[in-house]
Design a protein around this motif. Sequence first.
Motif, PDB file in Angstrom:
ATOM      1  N   GLY A  52      51.749   0.968  29.041  1.00 13.86           N
ATOM      2  CA  GLY A  52      52.193   0.902  29.333  1.00 13.86           C
ATOM      3  C   GLY A  52      52.684   1.742  30.414  1.00 13.86           C
ATOM      4  N   ALA A  53      53.419   1.291  31.447  1.00  9.54           N
ATOM      5  CA  ALA A  53      54.427   1.617  32.765  1.00  9.54           C
ATOM      6  C   ALA A  53      55.409   2.483  31.844  1.00  9.54           C
ATOM      7  CB  ALA A  53      54.630   1.272  33.886  1.00  9.54           C
ATOM      8  N   ARG A  54      56.338   1.953  31.358  1.00  3.99           N
ATOM      9  CA  ARG A  54      57.566   2.629  30.555  1.00  3.99           C
ATOM     10  C   ARG A  54      57.385   3.606  29.301  1.00  3.99           C
ATOM     11  NH1 ARG A  54      61.587   0.660  32.568  1.00  3.99           N
ATOM     12  NH2 ARG A  54      63.563   2.340  32.094  1.00  3.99           N
ATOM     13  N   ILE A  55      58.216   5.031  29.611  1.00  2.26           N
ATOM     14  CA  ILE A  55      57.038   5.885  28.565  1.00  2.26           C
ATOM     15  C   ILE A  55      59.253   6.372  27.888  1.00  2.26           C
ATOM     16  CG2 ILE A  55      55.330   6.172  29.650  1.00  2.26           C
ATOM     17  CD1 ILE A  55      56.832   9.024  30.174  1.00  2.26           C
ATOM     18  N   VAL A  56      58.709   6.641  26.433  1.00  2.00           N
ATOM     19  CA  VAL A  56      59.651   7.304  26.186  1.00  2.00           C
ATOM     20  C   VAL A  56      60.114   8.536  26.697  1.00  2.00           C
ATOM     21  CG1 VAL A  56      61.183   7.588  23.897  1.00  2.00           C
ATOM     22  CG2 VAL A  56      59.643   5.679  23.645  1.00  2.00           C
ATOM     23  N   ILE A  57      61.385   9.303  26.656  1.00  2.00           N
ATOM     24  CA  ILE A  57      62.016  10.393  26.723  1.00  2.00           C
ATOM     25  C   ILE A  57      62.774  10.695  25.980  1.00  2.00           C
ATOM     26  CG2 ILE A  57      60.877  10.105  29.534  1.00  2.00           C
ATOM     27  CD1 ILE A  57      64.199   9.955  30.074  1.00  2.00           C
ATOM     28  N   THR A  58      62.364  12.666  26.139  1.00  2.16           N
ATOM     29  CA  THR A  58      63.748  13.075  25.282  1.00  2.16           C
ATOM     30  C   THR A  58      64.598  14.227  26.710  1.00  2.16           C
ATOM     31  OG1 THR A  58      62.675  13.055  23.251  1.00  2.16           O
ATOM     32  CG2 THR A  58      64.481  14.674  23.688  1.00  2.16           C
ATOM     33  N   LEU A  59      66.484  14.095  25.903  1.00  2.00           N
ATOM     34  CA  LEU A  59      66.971  14.612  26.982  1.00  2.00           C
ATOM     35  C   LEU A  59      67.446  15.524  26.526  1.00  2.00           C
ATOM     36  CD1 LEU A  59      68.495  10.965  29.076  1.00  2.00           C
ATOM     37  CD2 LEU A  59      66.682  12.812  29.733  1.00  2.00           C
ATOM     38  N   GLU A  60      68.220  16.708  26.848  1.00  5.96           N
ATOM     39  CA  GLU A  60      69.013  17.761  25.930  1.00  5.96           C
ATOM     40  C   GLU A  60      69.551  18.317  26.757  1.00  5.96           C
ATOM     41  OE1 GLU A  60      66.711  20.584  23.241  1.00  5.96           O
ATOM     42  OE2 GLU A  60      66.606  21.450  25.543  1.00  5.96           O
ATOM     43  N   CYS A  61      70.986  18.515  26.216  1.00  8.68           N
ATOM     44  CA  CYS A  61      72.175  19.300  27.349  1.00  8.68           C
ATOM     45  C   CYS A  61      71.810  20.205  27.463  1.00  8.68           C
ATOM     46  CB  CYS A  61      73.120  19.520  26.222  1.00  8.68           C
ATOM     47  SG  CYS A  61      74.546  19.708  27.229  1.00  8.68           S
ATOM     48  N   THR A  62      71.949  20.850  28.418  1.00 12.83           N
ATOM     49  CA  THR A  62      72.198  22.496  29.360  1.00 12.83           C
ATOM     50  C   THR A  62      72.618  22.999  29.166  1.00 12.83           C
ATOM     51  OG1 THR A  62      72.774  21.015  30.955  1.00 12.83           O
ATOM     52  CG2 THR A  62      70.469  21.087  31.335  1.00 12.83           C
ATOM     53  N   GLN A  63      74.339  22.744  28.697  1.00 11.72           N
ATOM     54  CA  GLN A  63      75.584  23.348  28.707  1.00 11.72           C
ATOM     55  C   GLN A  63      74.895  23.518  26.883  1.00 11.72           C
ATOM     56  OE1 GLN A  63      79.049  21.468  29.484  1.00 11.72           O
ATOM     57  NE2 GLN A  63      78.958  22.268  30.965  1.00 11.72           N
ATOM     58  N   CYS A  64      75.001  23.377  25.758  1.00 16.86           N
ATOM     59  CA  CYS A  64      74.816  23.711  24.931  1.00 16.86           C
ATOM     60  C   CYS A  64      73.708  24.847  24.475  1.00 16.86           C
ATOM     61  CB  CYS A  64      74.473  22.484  23.730  1.00 16.86           C
ATOM     62  SG  CYS A  64      74.991  21.133  23.873  1.00 16.86           S
ATOM     63  N   ARG A  65      73.303  25.317  25.127  1.00 18.23           N
ATOM     64  CA  ARG A  65      72.224  26.259  25.195  1.00 18.23           C
ATOM     65  C   ARG A  65      72.461  27.345  26.327  1.00 18.23           C
ATOM     66  NH1 ARG A  65      65.761  25.463  26.020  1.00 18.23           N
ATOM     67  NH2 ARG A  65      65.613  23.959  24.154  1.00 18.23           N
ATOM     68  N   THR A  66      73.257  27.351  27.047  1.00 18.72           N
ATOM     69  CA  THR A  66      74.343  28.486  26.819  1.00 18.72           C
ATOM     70  C   THR A  66      75.743  28.949  26.154  1.00 18.72           C
ATOM     71  OG1 THR A  66      75.702  27.119  28.860  1.00 18.72           O
ATOM     72  CG2 THR A  66      72.643  27.792  29.476  1.00 18.72           C
ATOM     73  N   ILE A  67      76.084  28.275  26.157  1.00 20.86           N
ATOM     74  CA  ILE A  67      77.342  27.936  24.888  1.00 20.86           C
ATOM     75  C   ILE A  67      76.520  29.652  23.415  1.00 20.86           C
ATOM     76  CG2 ILE A  67      78.394  27.063  23.193  1.00 20.86           C
ATOM     77  CD1 ILE A  67      79.060  24.653  24.359  1.00 20.86           C
ATOM     78  N   PRO A  68      77.543  30.481  23.497  1.00 18.86           N
ATOM     79  CA  PRO A  68      77.667  31.485  22.842  1.00 18.86           C
ATOM     80  C   PRO A  68      77.657  30.708  21.196  1.00 18.86           C
ATOM     81  CG  PRO A  68      79.290  31.500  23.957  1.00 18.86           C
ATOM     82  CD  PRO A  68      78.725  30.097  24.744  1.00 18.86           C
ATOM     83  N   ALA A  69      77.333  31.296  20.467  1.00 12.81           N
ATOM     84  CA  ALA A  69      78.018  31.015  18.731  1.00 12.81           C
ATOM     85  C   ALA A  69      79.026  30.844  18.481  1.00 12.81           C
ATOM     86  CB  ALA A  69      77.057  31.932  17.906  1.00 12.81           C
ATOM     87  N   SER A  70      79.947  32.078  18.919  1.00 10.38           N
ATOM     88  CA  SER A  70      81.556  31.425  18.370  1.00 10.38           C
ATOM     89  C   SER A  70      82.170  30.397  19.551  1.00 10.38           C
ATOM     90  CB  SER A  70      81.991  32.549  18.810  1.00 10.38           C
ATOM     91  OG  SER A  70      82.114  32.908  20.800  1.00 10.38           O
ATOM     92  N   SER A  71      81.410  28.917  19.379  1.00 13.64           N
ATOM     93  CA  SER A  71      82.221  28.155  19.910  1.00 13.64           C
ATOM     94  C   SER A  71      82.980  27.389  19.685  1.00 13.64           C
ATOM     95  CB  SER A  71      81.219  27.131  20.785  1.00 13.64           C
ATOM     96  OG  SER A  71      80.236  26.848  19.556  1.00 13.64           O
TER      97      SER A  71
END
Length: 66
Positions: free
Chosen positions: A6-25
């Motif tokens: 069909g025309a509808r597909i399943v997509i995945t949305l990922e947070c853009t801020q989580c990738r830039t937060i350092p490990a000491s959050s």
Amino acid sequence: MAKNKGARIVITLECTQCRTIPASSKRSLGCFRYTSTKNRRNTTNRLEIRKFCPNCNSHSVFKEIK
């Protein structure tokens, strides 16, 4: 037998801020993801939606990933 794709597909949305937060959050590590659907005929570009991220504990931009 299965129907045609069909025309509808399943997509995945990922947070853009989580990738830039350092490990000491203050929150847990990793990036948060949502799943959704979109109509590939009407929306050919990648989606960008502002949603709540429990890892960042704030609203942030979620981008569609492959």
